[in-house]
Design an enzyme around this catalytic site. Structure first.
Site, PDB file in Angstrom:
ATOM      1  CE1 TYR A   1      48.560  18.562 -52.126  1.00  0.00           C
ATOM      2  CE2 TYR A   1      46.948  16.875 -51.632  1.00  0.00           C
ATOM      3  CZ  TYR A   1      47.248  18.177 -51.933  1.00  0.00           C
ATOM      4  OH  TYR A   1      46.237  19.097 -52.043  1.00  0.00           O
TER       5      TYR A   1
ATOM      6  CE  LYS B   1      48.590  18.885 -55.931  1.00  0.00           C
ATOM      7  NZ  LYS B   1      48.288  19.804 -54.814  1.00  0.00           N
TER       8      LYS B   1
ATOM      9  CB  THR C   1      39.728  20.024 -55.489  1.00  0.00           C
ATOM     10  OG1 THR C   1      40.758  20.993 -55.346  1.00  0.00           O
ATOM     11  CG2 THR C   1      38.534  20.662 -56.173  1.00  0.00           C
TER      12      THR C   1
END
Length: 302
Positions: free
Chosen positions: A131, A159, A44
């Site tokens: 990630y 994550k 993002t």
């Protein structure tokens, strides 16, 4: 620090520069709301579109505006040498942790991905979050690979992508991964529509896109799920169904950029080309989704 709500803000920009005042205010709002951590330069945050000096500057601004709230900084890049440079810049700027996805052009093997994390964690003085984002990287972690990587020094969290919608399947997914990784490593869910379900299934953190824009509402979901109030957590999340539907249709970055513009937090243009801001029918759908959510709660207006 890898527990609770980790809010991932936009990095508003034009082709020439980062909108520093807008970014500072976006991050400051997260600190004032009391989020558990702030995830700068995630997907993002458009990290893949920024040059090294820009990423360093964004990190400095994030740490400044966070005023002590822990800042997690994305360091992913194609080459290990560049990842190490981004990691050094993040640490020097005062980041509390780093976030690393196995970014690639040539598809990576499991051994190559393991080697990436081994090389990076060996140089770190702050914790790292793995990630796992196959939708972007096109690399799918096995649970066994997560086990190997989380045994490395300085790894603090994983994550993971959205957990299944079915509660039992979600619990099974989290439990299966938990069996492979050390107890001191947390599991955090991403995919915002799965935030409540992932926390209720046993994830310790929610790595949230919308939390970077509407932190109060996402904190309410997080705290409710942490208390184990299943019905209320799902009810709160379901209030955001119009937003979750748009995330699924268009991707979260374009949608949150449109919402931030709708709220007057950022100007236009605000996305790196070739990405385009919404207009016409697409923009009208975002505006209508925001209206529907606002009609159900006053919290997101703060």
């Amino acid at each position: 620090m890898f527990t609770g709500l980790s809010a991932f803000p936009l990095t508003p920009m034009t082709e020439k520069s980062i909108d520093e005042p807008a970014f500072l205010e976006i991050v400051s709002r997260l600190h004032r709301a009391g989020v558990d951590s702030i995830g700068a330069l995630g997907s993002t945050g458009s990290y893949a579109y920024l040059a090294g000096d820009q990423r360093k500057r964004v990190t400095e601004l994030a740490v400044q505006a966070a005023e002590g709230t822990p800042v997690l900084v994305g360091i992913g890049a194609l080459r290990t040498a560049d990842v190490l440079r981004h990691a050094e810049d993040a640490q020097n700027a005062g980041a509390s942790a780093v976030l690393l996805a196995p970014v690639s052009y040539q598809p990576l093997t499991e051994d190559e991905v393991y080697g990436l994390y081994a090389d990076v964690t060996a140089e770190l003085s702050v914790p790292l979050c793995v990630y796992d984002n196959p939708g972007t990287t096109r690399f799918t972690f096995s649970d066994e690979l997560h086990g190997r990587i989380t045994a490395l020094p300085n790894v603090g969290s994983v994550k993971i992508p959205a957990t299944p919608a079915d509660p039992q399947e979600a619990r099974t997914r989290v439990q299966k991964l938990r069996q492979q990784i050390p107890k001191n490593v947390t599991i955090g869910v991403s995919g915002d529509a799965a935030g409540a379900g992932g926390l209720l299934a046993g994830c310790e953190a929610w790595y949230s896109v919308l939390g970077g824009l509407w932190p109060e509402l996402c904190l309410e979901i997080t705290r409710t799920a942490q208390r184990g109030d299943t019905a209320e957590a799902h009810r709160l999340s379901e209030r955001l169904t119009p937003i979750w539907e748009l995330f699924g249709r268009y991707g979260s970055l374009r949608v949150v950029a449109a919402i931030a513009e709708h709220m007057g937090l950022i100007g236009s243009p605000n996305l790196p080309r070739p990405l385009l801001e919404f207009s016409g029918t697409d923009r009208a759908q975002v505006d209508e989704a925001v209206r529907r959510v606002l009609a159900d709660t006053d919290e997101v207006a703060s």
